[in-house]
Design a protein around this motif. Structure first.
Motif, PDB file in Angstrom:
ATOM      1  N   LYS A   1      -3.981  12.233 -31.931  1.00  0.00           N
ATOM      2  CA  LYS A   1      -5.325  12.760 -31.357  1.00  0.00           C
ATOM      3  C   LYS A   1      -5.942  11.441 -31.220  1.00  0.00           C
ATOM      4  CE  LYS A   1      -9.711  14.672 -32.706  1.00  0.00           C
ATOM      5  NZ  LYS A   1     -10.408  15.205 -33.729  1.00  0.00           N
ATOM      6  N   LEU A   2      -6.538  11.259 -29.863  1.00  0.00           N
ATOM      7  CA  LEU A   2      -7.181  10.051 -29.662  1.00  0.00           C
ATOM      8  C   LEU A   2      -8.666  10.171 -29.626  1.00  0.00           C
ATOM      9  CD1 LEU A   2      -4.750   8.961 -26.357  1.00  0.00           C
ATOM     10  CD2 LEU A   2      -4.809   8.023 -28.630  1.00  0.00           C
ATOM     11  N   THR A   3      -9.346   9.080 -30.222  1.00  0.00           N
ATOM     12  CA  THR A   3     -10.951   9.270 -30.005  1.00  0.00           C
ATOM     13  C   THR A   3     -11.555   7.791 -29.600  1.00  0.00           C
ATOM     14  OG1 THR A   3     -10.942  10.935 -32.131  1.00  0.00           O
ATOM     15  CG2 THR A   3     -12.948   9.759 -31.447  1.00  0.00           C
ATOM     16  N   LEU A   4     -12.375   7.989 -28.730  1.00  0.00           N
ATOM     17  CA  LEU A   4     -13.013   6.696 -28.422  1.00  0.00           C
ATOM     18  C   LEU A   4     -14.619   7.029 -28.686  1.00  0.00           C
ATOM     19  CD1 LEU A   4     -11.896   6.240 -24.662  1.00  0.00           C
ATOM     20  CD2 LEU A   4     -11.056   4.927 -26.628  1.00  0.00           C
ATOM     21  N   HIS A   5     -15.118   6.087 -29.223  1.00  0.00           N
ATOM     22  CA  HIS A   5     -16.618   5.964 -29.549  1.00  0.00           C
ATOM     23  C   HIS A   5     -17.330   5.189 -28.773  1.00  0.00           C
ATOM     24  CE1 HIS A   5     -14.588   7.420 -33.505  1.00  0.00           C
ATOM     25  NE2 HIS A   5     -15.709   8.222 -33.461  1.00  0.00           N
ATOM     26  N   VAL A   6     -18.294   5.712 -27.738  1.00  0.00           N
ATOM     27  CA  VAL A   6     -18.617   5.212 -26.809  1.00  0.00           C
ATOM     28  C   VAL A   6     -20.313   4.957 -26.912  1.00  0.00           C
ATOM     29  CG1 VAL A   6     -19.226   4.708 -24.220  1.00  0.00           C
ATOM     30  CG2 VAL A   6     -16.993   5.758 -25.164  1.00  0.00           C
ATOM     31  N   ALA A   7     -20.784   3.597 -26.778  1.00  0.00           N
ATOM     32  CA  ALA A   7     -22.317   3.358 -27.134  1.00  0.00           C
ATOM     33  C   ALA A   7     -23.166   4.373 -26.082  1.00  0.00           C
ATOM     34  CB  ALA A   7     -22.544   1.762 -26.799  1.00  0.00           C
ATOM     35  N   THR A   8     -24.331   5.022 -26.614  1.00  0.00           N
ATOM     36  CA  THR A   8     -25.065   5.862 -25.955  1.00  0.00           C
ATOM     37  C   THR A   8     -26.171   5.255 -25.116  1.00  0.00           C
ATOM     38  OG1 THR A   8     -26.248   6.304 -27.703  1.00  0.00           O
ATOM     39  CG2 THR A   8     -24.196   8.000 -27.339  1.00  0.00           C
ATOM     40  N   GLU A   9     -26.684   3.944 -25.743  1.00  0.00           N
ATOM     41  CA  GLU A   9     -27.690   3.045 -25.461  1.00  0.00           C
ATOM     42  C   GLU A   9     -27.261   1.844 -24.764  1.00  0.00           C
ATOM     43  OE1 GLU A   9     -30.913   2.705 -28.114  1.00  0.00           O
ATOM     44  OE2 GLU A   9     -30.526   4.421 -29.190  1.00  0.00           O
ATOM     45  N   GLY A  10     -27.864   1.596 -23.658  1.00  0.00           N
ATOM     46  CA  GLY A  10     -27.370   0.358 -22.872  1.00  0.00           C
ATOM     47  C   GLY A  10     -26.161   0.497 -22.171  1.00  0.00           C
ATOM     48  N   GLU A  11     -25.522  -0.547 -22.135  1.00  0.00           N
ATOM     49  CA  GLU A  11     -23.970  -0.357 -21.230  1.00  0.00           C
ATOM     50  C   GLU A  11     -23.219   0.463 -22.016  1.00  0.00           C
ATOM     51  OE1 GLU A  11     -20.461  -3.209 -20.087  1.00  0.00           O
ATOM     52  OE2 GLU A  11     -22.482  -4.205 -20.306  1.00  0.00           O
ATOM     53  N   PRO A  12     -22.485   1.500 -21.572  1.00  0.00           N
ATOM     54  CA  PRO A  12     -21.514   2.426 -22.302  1.00  0.00           C
ATOM     55  C   PRO A  12     -20.326   1.670 -22.743  1.00  0.00           C
ATOM     56  CG  PRO A  12     -21.252   2.640 -20.029  1.00  0.00           C
ATOM     57  CD  PRO A  12     -22.326   1.880 -20.116  1.00  0.00           C
ATOM     58  N   TYR A  13     -19.958   0.727 -23.725  1.00  0.00           N
ATOM     59  CA  TYR A  13     -19.203  -0.087 -23.962  1.00  0.00           C
ATOM     60  C   TYR A  13     -18.438   0.774 -25.256  1.00  0.00           C
ATOM     61  CZ  TYR A  13     -22.669  -2.183 -26.956  1.00  0.00           C
ATOM     62  OH  TYR A  13     -23.695  -2.416 -27.778  1.00  0.00           O
TER      63      TYR A  13
END
Length: 174
Positions: free
Chosen positions: A116-128
């Motif tokens: 199971k792969l999970t990415l946590h992506v920033a919600t503010e500013g650049e989506p890194y």
């Protein structure tokens, strides 16, 4: 980590952690005895003999060593995550959570081999990407990224606090 493969941070093996630095084409790792026992578990004799000697020392390894290649390779890491474009397809939007004090959106996917792969992506500013997690499969683990845009300036540890892994490995073979 930066584009030149310099990095400093923390990596984990099982329940233990080690400090990591890469500078001047040399990788340094410093962990407690349990870290080294876990990291060397495929070689129980070496783990038993070497772990006490490595405890709390900076272990110096050539950056091109196959076992550690890529530890601080930002482009390689990102390319590997994107190696199979199908990995990105079918990701499901999950809940919003927090990673190191930053709001992040979870994107998940059940992959081959029971992973199971999970990415946590920033919600503010650049989506890194703030964090990646792999559960199940052959290589479970996670990587957390922080301090985007900051200069990476790892220092070589003092000579008296380092051990050369190649020399120590040669010592174990005699």
């Amino acid at each position: 980590m930066d584009q030149e493969k310099n990095c400093q941070g923390t990596i984990g093996a099982g329940e233990t952690r080690a400090d990591v630095r890469h500078t001047d084409a040399t990788l340094y790792l410093r962990g407690d005895e349990q870290y080294w026992r876990t990291a060397l578990k495929q070689q129980p004799d070496a783990a038993r003999k070497m772990a006490p000697k490595l405890r709390d020392k900076w272990v110096r390894m050539p950056a091109d060593d196959a076992s550690t290649a890529g530890v601080c390779d930002k482009q390689g890491f990102v390319a590997a995550m994107d190696e199979d474009e199908s990995e990105r397809q079918g990701m499901k939007r999950g809940s919003t959570t927090e990673v190191n004090g930053e709001e992040a959106l979870e994107l998940t996917k059940d992959a081959s081999g029971g992973e199971k792969l999970t990415l946590h992506v920033a919600t503010e500013g650049e989506p890194y990407i703030l964090k990646t997690t792999t559960e199940g499969g052959k290589n479970p683990g996670s990587v957390t990224f922080s301090e985007y845009g900051e200069t990476v300036s790892p220092e070589q540890p003092p000579a008296g606090e380092t051990v050369d892994m190649r020399e120590l490995a040669g010592e174990q073979q005699t």
